[in-house]
Design a protein around this motif. Sequence first.
Motif, short mmCIF file in Angstrom:
data_model
loop_
_atom_site.label_atom_id
_atom_site.label_comp_id
_atom_site.label_asym_id
_atom_site.label_seq_id
_atom_site.Cartn_x
_atom_site.Cartn_y
_atom_site.Cartn_z
N GLY A 54 -16.67 4.58 -7.41
CA GLY A 54 -15.54 5.47 -7.70
C GLY A 54 -14.26 4.67 -7.55
N ILE A 55 -13.15 5.35 -7.70
CA ILE A 55 -11.83 4.70 -7.67
C ILE A 55 -10.97 5.36 -6.60
CG2 ILE A 55 -9.66 4.69 -9.01
CD1 ILE A 55 -11.45 2.54 -9.97
N ARG A 56 -10.31 4.56 -5.79
CA ARG A 56 -9.26 5.08 -4.91
C ARG A 56 -7.93 4.48 -5.32
NH1 ARG A 56 -10.34 9.65 -2.07
NH2 ARG A 56 -12.22 9.46 -0.83
N VAL A 57 -6.89 5.27 -5.28
CA VAL A 57 -5.55 4.76 -5.54
C VAL A 57 -4.92 4.46 -4.19
CG1 VAL A 57 -3.31 5.23 -6.58
CG2 VAL A 57 -5.39 6.18 -7.61
N THR A 58 -4.47 3.21 -4.00
CA THR A 58 -3.87 2.84 -2.72
C THR A 58 -2.37 3.13 -2.72
OG1 THR A 58 -3.54 0.57 -3.50
CG2 THR A 58 -5.58 1.02 -2.33
N ASP A 59 -1.82 3.28 -1.53
CA ASP A 59 -0.38 3.51 -1.29
C ASP A 59 0.08 4.87 -1.82
OD1 ASP A 59 1.98 2.55 -0.06
OD2 ASP A 59 2.85 2.10 -2.02
N VAL A 60 -0.84 5.80 -1.99
CA VAL A 60 -0.51 7.17 -2.42
C VAL A 60 -1.16 8.11 -1.43
CG1 VAL A 60 -1.05 8.95 -4.13
CG2 VAL A 60 -0.18 6.73 -4.87
N VAL A 101 -2.10 -7.39 0.84
CA VAL A 101 -1.92 -6.63 -0.39
C VAL A 101 -3.18 -5.79 -0.60
CG1 VAL A 101 -1.46 -6.76 -2.86
CG2 VAL A 101 -0.44 -8.44 -1.32
N ASP A 102 -3.03 -4.49 -0.37
CA ASP A 102 -4.17 -3.58 -0.27
C ASP A 102 -4.65 -3.15 -1.65
OD1 ASP A 102 -5.98 -1.62 0.52
OD2 ASP A 102 -4.44 -0.13 0.99
N THR A 103 -5.46 -3.98 -2.30
CA THR A 103 -5.96 -3.60 -3.62
C THR A 103 -7.20 -4.41 -3.99
OG1 THR A 103 -5.28 -3.19 -5.92
CG2 THR A 103 -4.63 -5.28 -5.00
N ASP A 104 -8.05 -3.83 -4.80
CA ASP A 104 -9.10 -4.60 -5.44
C ASP A 104 -8.57 -5.15 -6.76
OD1 ASP A 104 -10.95 -4.11 -3.46
OD2 ASP A 104 -11.95 -2.47 -4.51
N VAL A 105 -9.16 -6.24 -7.21
CA VAL A 105 -8.80 -6.83 -8.49
C VAL A 105 -10.04 -6.76 -9.38
CG1 VAL A 105 -8.25 -9.01 -9.63
CG2 VAL A 105 -7.01 -8.32 -7.57
N LEU A 106 -9.95 -6.05 -10.48
CA LEU A 106 -11.06 -6.01 -11.43
C LEU A 106 -11.06 -7.29 -12.24
CD1 LEU A 106 -10.83 -2.28 -12.60
CD2 LEU A 106 -12.52 -3.31 -11.06
N VAL A 107 -12.19 -7.98 -12.26
CA VAL A 107 -12.33 -9.29 -12.91
C VAL A 107 -13.27 -9.14 -14.09
CG1 VAL A 107 -13.08 -11.67 -12.59
CG2 VAL A 107 -11.91 -10.47 -10.71
N SER A 138 5.50 4.97 -4.98
CA SER A 138 4.53 4.09 -4.33
C SER A 138 4.46 2.74 -5.04
CB SER A 138 3.15 4.76 -4.36
OG SER A 138 2.78 5.05 -5.70
N HIS A 139 3.69 1.82 -4.45
CA HIS A 139 3.25 0.61 -5.16
C HIS A 139 1.74 0.72 -5.26
CE1 HIS A 139 7.21 -1.14 -4.93
NE2 HIS A 139 7.23 -1.02 -3.61
N ALA A 140 1.27 1.56 -6.16
CA ALA A 140 -0.15 1.92 -6.21
C ALA A 140 -1.01 0.74 -6.62
CB ALA A 140 -0.36 3.08 -7.17
N GLY A 141 -2.18 0.67 -5.99
CA GLY A 141 -3.23 -0.24 -6.41
C GLY A 141 -4.52 0.56 -6.55
N ILE A 142 -5.60 -0.15 -6.82
CA ILE A 142 -6.88 0.50 -7.07
C ILE A 142 -7.92 -0.09 -6.11
CG2 ILE A 142 -8.80 0.38 -8.74
CD1 ILE A 142 -6.87 2.45 -9.57
N ARG A 143 -8.71 0.76 -5.51
CA ARG A 143 -9.89 0.31 -4.77
C ARG A 143 -11.13 0.86 -5.44
NH1 ARG A 143 -9.38 -4.01 -1.44
NH2 ARG A 143 -7.75 -3.71 0.09
N ILE A 181 2.06 6.76 -11.78
CA ILE A 181 1.77 7.15 -10.39
C ILE A 181 2.90 6.68 -9.47
CG2 ILE A 181 0.24 6.64 -8.43
CD1 ILE A 181 -2.10 6.61 -10.52
N ASN A 182 3.35 5.46 -9.65
CA ASN A 182 4.43 4.93 -8.81
C ASN A 182 5.70 5.77 -8.95
OD1 ASN A 182 2.81 2.90 -7.86
ND2 ASN A 182 3.59 1.34 -9.27
N ARG A 183 5.96 6.22 -10.17
CA ARG A 183 7.16 7.04 -10.38
C ARG A 183 7.03 8.40 -9.71
NH1 ARG A 183 9.03 5.61 -16.64
NH2 ARG A 183 9.50 3.42 -16.18
N ARG A 184 5.84 9.00 -9.81
CA ARG A 184 5.62 10.31 -9.21
C ARG A 184 5.62 10.25 -7.69
NH1 ARG A 184 3.08 15.31 -10.60
NH2 ARG A 184 4.14 14.95 -12.58
N TYR A 185 4.93 9.25 -7.14
CA TYR A 185 4.68 9.22 -5.70
C TYR A 185 5.58 8.21 -4.97
CZ TYR A 185 0.43 11.90 -6.79
OH TYR A 185 -0.46 12.85 -7.22
#
Lengths: 225, 225
Positions: free
Chosen positions: B219-225, A159-165, A216-221, A210-214
Motif C-alpha cells: 500500500g501507500i502512505r503519504v509522509t508529512d501529512v 528525509v522520510d520517504t521511499d524512492v520508487l526505482v 506539507s512536504h509530502a513523500g510516499i512510503r 497535497i502539499n498545497r492542501r496540507y
Amino acid sequence: MTDLPEPLADRTVAVLGGTGPQGRGLARRWATAGLPVVLGSRSAERAEEAAAALAADTGGRVTGADNAAAAAAGDVVVVAVPWDGHADLLRELAGPLAGKVVVDCVNPLGFDKQGPFALAVEEGSAAQQAAALLPDSVVVGAFHHVSAVLLDDPEVAEVDTDVLVLGDDRDATDLVRALADAIPGMRGVYGGRLRNAHQVEALTANLIAINRRYQSHAGIRVTDV
Amino acid sequence: MTDLPEPLADRTVAVLGGTGPQGRGLARRWATAGLPVVLGSRSAERAEEAAAALAADTGGRVTGADNAAAAAAGDVVVVAVPWDGHADLLRELAGPLAGKVVVDCVNPLGFDKQGPFALAVEEGSAAQQAAALLPDSVVVGAFHHVSAVLLDDPEVAEVDTDVLVLGDDRDATDLVRALADAIPGMRGVYGGRLRNAHQVEALTANLIAINRRYQSHAGIRVTDV
C-alpha cells in the motif's frame, strides 16, 4: 560518513542540473554519505561555485563541471534538469553517457490556475524518452518525489520517504536503490519496469496538490515492503 | 462498531460490483464499522447471497440487490467493477446515480508477459470517464490501491494504507475521506483534482509489480501529512 553499500563502492555520481534545487539537494546528501560527486551545470563556473560551497558545507568530495564534462566523469549520472531542456541535453550527451547507468528524476508537469497536472510525453514518460535518446545507456527512473526543500536543508537529518526505482535491468535498479538507501531516512524500492514510469513521474502533481492542501512536504512510503 | 464520523451519519453505502473481491472487501469493512451497506451485482441473487454471508460474518447491516437497485438505494455509491464493463454500467445507471456522490475505484490496467501496465483511457482516467458519463453526479476517485486480499480477510484487523481521494468538490472528497477513515488502519488523504486521477489509477500497476518482486500486499502512505 557512513559505510557505503557494496554496489556504490568507488562510484562517482554526476548530477546534471546539479545547481538546481533538486540536483543540489541530492548532491548534498550523497556528498554527506561519502560518495564522490560531480555537479554538472550549463555553466562550468556556476557548477564549480556550487560544488565548492557544498564541499565546504558537507566535508565531502564535490567538484563542478559543465554538463558534458560531468557526464563524462560520472560512473552513475543523475539527470535533474527541467523538463524543458531534457530531450536536447540528452541528445547532446548520448556519447559521454554511453555504457553508463543514467538516473532520470525529471517530472513532466504543467501548471495552470487549477494547479499542477501531468504533461503528455510522446515516448510515454521522461524516463522512456531518455531511454529512446540514449540507446547505449541503461536508464533508470527514480527520485521523482523527493522534496528539494528537505534535501537541500542541512538542518534536516533524515528525509522520510521511499524512492520508487523503475527500470528493466536488475543490476541498475539495485545500484540506484543503493543510492537511495545511502541517504538517511530514504529507502529505495523497486517500482516496476520503465514502461510504468509515467504514473510515477505524474504522481508528483498529486504530491504538489497535497502539499498545497496540507502545507506539507509530502513523500510516499510503500507499506508491507 | 465505532462511532461514525459526522459526514457518514445516516449514509447508506452502495457498492456496485459488490460481489467481486475488492467490492466485497470494502463492503466488509464498512459493515464492520456500522455503516448500512447495499451490495450491488449483475445478479440480484448473487448479491443477496453475498450480503447474507457478510451480514452474518460482520454483524452489520448488509443487503444485496442488482446494480441498478443498489445504485438507487445508496447515498454514496462505490463503483468497484472491472474496467471492461465500466462505461456500459455507468451509462445505464446515470439516472439512479444523479445527485449522488459516486466513488470510482476502477484501475484501467492491462497485463502481458512483462506484467501489468496502465491502459490509455480516452477521457484521461476511469474517474474522468465516470464524470463524463454521469454529468449529474459528483464523481470522486478513491480506494485504487487497497488490497482486496487484506480487505476481505476477517483475520486482518487493520489495513495499513492511505487512500488518495481525488475530486473537484470539497464536500464530496471530505465525505470519501471519512469513508476511508472509517476503516481501521486506513486514512483518507486529499490527493488532487479529478484530472490528476490517471496516475493514481495507473500506479496500481507499479504496486502489482512491487507485490510480485517483494511478495507483499503493498500500500501507500503519504509522509508529512
